[in-house]
Write a protein that holds these residues in place. Structure first.
Motif, PDB file in Angstrom:
ATOM      1  N   GLY A 219      14.542   4.559 -13.376  1.00 41.70           N
ATOM      2  CA  GLY A 219      13.489   3.564 -13.288  1.00 41.70           C
ATOM      3  C   GLY A 219      13.939   2.156 -13.610  1.00 41.70           C
ATOM      4  N   THR A 220      13.055   1.231 -13.359  1.00 33.84           N
ATOM      5  CA  THR A 220      13.283  -0.187 -13.569  1.00 33.84           C
ATOM      6  C   THR A 220      13.452  -0.490 -15.057  1.00 33.84           C
ATOM      7  N   PRO A 221      14.307  -1.435 -15.423  1.00 29.41           N
ATOM      8  CA  PRO A 221      14.405  -1.830 -16.828  1.00 29.41           C
ATOM      9  C   PRO A 221      13.044  -2.277 -17.369  1.00 29.41           C
ATOM     10  N   LYS A 351      22.515  -1.317  -9.813  1.00 19.70           N
ATOM     11  CA  LYS A 351      23.193  -2.142 -10.811  1.00 19.70           C
ATOM     12  C   LYS A 351      22.278  -3.212 -11.380  1.00 19.70           C
ATOM     13  N   CYS A 352      21.463  -3.847 -10.549  1.00 22.48           N
ATOM     14  CA  CYS A 352      20.546  -4.875 -11.053  1.00 22.48           C
ATOM     15  C   CYS A 352      19.292  -4.255 -11.659  1.00 22.48           C
ATOM     16  N   GLY A 353      18.953  -3.025 -11.221  1.00 26.16           N
ATOM     17  CA  GLY A 353      17.849  -2.286 -11.826  1.00 26.16           C
ATOM     18  C   GLY A 353      16.509  -2.420 -11.137  1.00 26.16           C
ATOM     19  N   PHE A 354      16.394  -3.214 -10.066  1.00 24.65           N
ATOM     20  CA  PHE A 354      15.074  -3.505  -9.493  1.00 24.65           C
ATOM     21  C   PHE A 354      14.873  -2.911  -8.101  1.00 24.65           C
ATOM     22  N   CYS A 364      20.899  -5.767  -4.731  1.00 22.86           N
ATOM     23  CA  CYS A 364      21.944  -4.807  -4.367  1.00 22.86           C
ATOM     24  C   CYS A 364      21.795  -4.373  -2.916  1.00 22.86           C
ATOM     25  N   SER A 365      22.928  -4.173  -2.253  1.00 20.34           N
ATOM     26  CA  SER A 365      22.911  -3.662  -0.889  1.00 20.34           C
ATOM     27  C   SER A 365      22.722  -2.148  -0.915  1.00 20.34           C
ATOM     28  N   ILE A 369      23.751   0.508  -3.950  1.00 19.48           N
ATOM     29  CA  ILE A 369      22.798   1.414  -4.593  1.00 19.48           C
ATOM     30  C   ILE A 369      23.301   2.845  -4.520  1.00 19.48           C
ATOM     31  N   SER A 370      23.777   3.233  -3.339  1.00 20.03           N
ATOM     32  CA  SER A 370      24.291   4.590  -3.154  1.00 20.03           C
ATOM     33  C   SER A 370      25.496   4.843  -4.043  1.00 20.03           C
ATOM     34  N   ARG A 371      26.385   3.867  -4.098  1.00 22.84           N
ATOM     35  CA  ARG A 371      27.602   4.012  -4.904  1.00 22.84           C
ATOM     36  C   ARG A 371      27.258   4.099  -6.396  1.00 22.84           C
ATOM     37  N   TYR A 372      26.259   3.353  -6.823  1.00 19.05           N
ATOM     38  CA  TYR A 372      25.847   3.365  -8.229  1.00 19.05           C
ATOM     39  C   TYR A 372      25.315   4.736  -8.630  1.00 19.05           C
ATOM     40  N   MET A 373      24.440   5.303  -7.804  1.00 16.56           N
ATOM     41  CA  MET A 373      23.829   6.591  -8.149  1.00 16.56           C
ATOM     42  C   MET A 373      24.785   7.754  -7.961  1.00 16.56           C
TER      43      MET A 373
END
Length: 503
Positions: A219-221, A351-354, A364-365, A369-373
């Motif tokens: 979830g969002t920060p 990464k930015c959380g939003f 984030c592109s 997003i995919s790479r982060y998760m």
């Protein structure tokens, strides 16, 4: 004459008997301890000498040899001070003791230079070992008494100093020190009533608490992930007497108990930082020691910002999440520790959380997003029963003071669901631990539910493990509803916790 005092050592969390043999003979004055003791044991020589002298007893300068048997097993800890000191005093004829007392009791305690006996580790383990081996009792430091009296059926003799110990050995009418303390009520300064909105997350935590399921919140920060996770403690049932002993045993052996927390009477909540090493989380090291997953036994392990943990730490969670224990093998030893906990993870969706928020807040592109998760591997996600997305509250939800449930109300439902499971399994096992045979027996589906699951298996690409976890979750949901069988509505709700696009 050789004097023999009974004590214990421990390997990991498993205690073993140790004979403390003391021989005093003529020769150049010396003090040697053999039997594979650690540095704390080797340093005990000066503590013991000073403790005996400052207690008012005179120790003649002779050759002292102490042997800790079995000599091939490593001994660690300061609790050997008391048995070594008493052995020396008896062998030196400073005090007299009946042999049956030495044979019937184990001795544990750390000596100070003044002769005071200080708190030490592993008292619960020692009391359990004394009971299992048929000893009459155990002599322990007074400061460990609340810990020792958890074990019923043996004499717990608390002593404050060497003189107390001598009095017990020489006086049949020795008056024990008594202690009394009230059971603490499980009062928390947090409550689910504090949380506005986030009804799906509250429901997911209720299911987790009821059936022992694992949960991942993305979830969002600022959306309340950590706030929600901490409040699961307020809806978990209290520890049973057996669980108190099991958990206190782990904390005792790890040196986590003190005067303010002499026993563990509440379910543990462990929340290690994401910079923690693999050994601190899983356990192990040069000498087998407990990690956070074992200290969370019978409680909750919460990994906040889970994607920031090192990859080897997360991957090491695979076995504990599935087996409820961890086996650690090193060149010099092999140890097994309990790890029966509810796992809760929390992270941002990018990464930015939003990524979940409207208004183009996310920078984030899609590939980022995919790479982060993807830092969470498929095998780890496959071991998590419920997965939910959490967004920030709307303006109306923040401002409105609508009626909200308290933790006590939710806790009552959780306890009822657990009582159903206790009758089902004949023990304190939960739905999350069902075997394949038990799933087939207790998770039967009607035709509508079977058709739904067929579609889900195809569209969600479910593994056999994921399929079983959905059935276990549905069984818990039906228990919360008080339903005898799993119904279509229960399957649909269980599936709703597996379909989030980011997971």
């Amino acid at each position: 004459m050789i004097t023999k005092i009974k004590s214990l050592g421990y390997f990991g969390i498993e205690p073993f008997l140790v004979d403390v043999e003391v021989d005093i003979s003529r020769g150049l004055p010396s003090f040697n301890i053999v039997g594979l003791g650690d540095t704390a044991i080797n340093e005990s020589k000066e503590r013991i000498r000073a403790g005996i002298r400052n207690s008012g007893y005179k120790l003649e300068p002779k050759k002292i040899t102490v042997n800790l048997t079995p000599a091939n097993l490593k001994k660690v800890g300061t609790h050997f001070d008391l048995p070594i000191g008493i052995g020396i005093m008896i062998a030196s004829n400073i005090i007299k003791s009946k042999n049956d007392i030495l044979k019937d009791y184990l001795f544990m305690g750390e000596l100070s230079l003044t002769g005071e006996i200080k708190r030490t580790q592993g008292i619960v383990n020692g009391a359990i070992l004394a009971k299992e081996k048929g000893y009459k009792g155990i002599i322990i430091p007074y400061d460990n008494l609340k810990e020792g009296i958890l074990i019923k059926g043996i004499d717990i003799i608390p002593v404050k100093n060497l003189k107390d110990t001598v009095d017990f050995l020489e006086n049949e009418n020795y008056k024990k020190h008594e202690v009394s303390f009230d059971d603490e009520n499980e009062n928390y300064n947090i409550d689910f009533y504090d949380v506005k909105g986030q009804e799906k997350a509250k429901r997911a935590l209720e299911i987790c608490a009821s059936g022992g399921h694992n949960l991942l919140m993305v979830g969002t920060p600022g959306s309340g992930k950590t706030m929600l996770a901490k409040r699961i403690m307020t809806i978990l049932p209290p520890l049973t007497d057996e669980e108190k002993i099991e958990v206190t045993k782990l904390y005792s052996i790890s040196g986590e108990l003190n005067e303010e927390k002499p026993i563990i009477d509440k379910r543990p909540f462990r929340a290690p930082h994401h910079t923690s090493s693999s050994v601190s989380i899983i356990g192990g090291g040069k000498n087998p020691s407990l990690g956070e997953i074992s200290l969370a036994n019978k409680g909750v392990l919460f990994l906040d910002e889970i994607v920031e943990f090192k990859k080897d730490v997360l991957e090491a969670l695979r076995e504990p999440l599935e087996e409820k224990k961890v086996s650690i093998t090193r060149a010099m030893y092999k140890a097994e520790f309990p790890a029966d906990f509810i796992f809760i993870g929390a992270c941002n969706p990018c990464k930015c959380g939003f990524a979940f928020e409207s208004g183009n807040l996310c920078t984030c592109s899609p590939s980022e997003i995919s790479r982060y998760m993807k830092k969470l591997s498929g095998p780890i996600l496959d071991r998590i029963d419920l997965k939910i997305e959490i967004k920030r509250l709307t303006e109306d939800e923040l401002i409105e003071n609508s009626q909200r449930e308290t933790s006590q109300t939710i806790k009552e439902r959780v306890i009822k669901a657990r009582e159903i499971q206790k009758k089902r399994f004949g023990s304190n096992r939960l739905n999350s631990s069902m075997t394949r045979d038990e799933i087939e027996k207790y998770c039967k589906l009607d035709e509508d539910s079977k058709n739904i699951m067929k579609v889900a298996i195809k569209n969600l690409n479910l593994s056999a493990r994921s399929f079983d976890k959905i059935l276990k979750t549905a069984r818990t949901i039906s228990d919360l509803d008080g339903a005898k069988n799993i119904e279509k509505i229960h399957i649909l709700e269980a599936l709703s916790y597996r379909t989030d696009e980011f997971l």
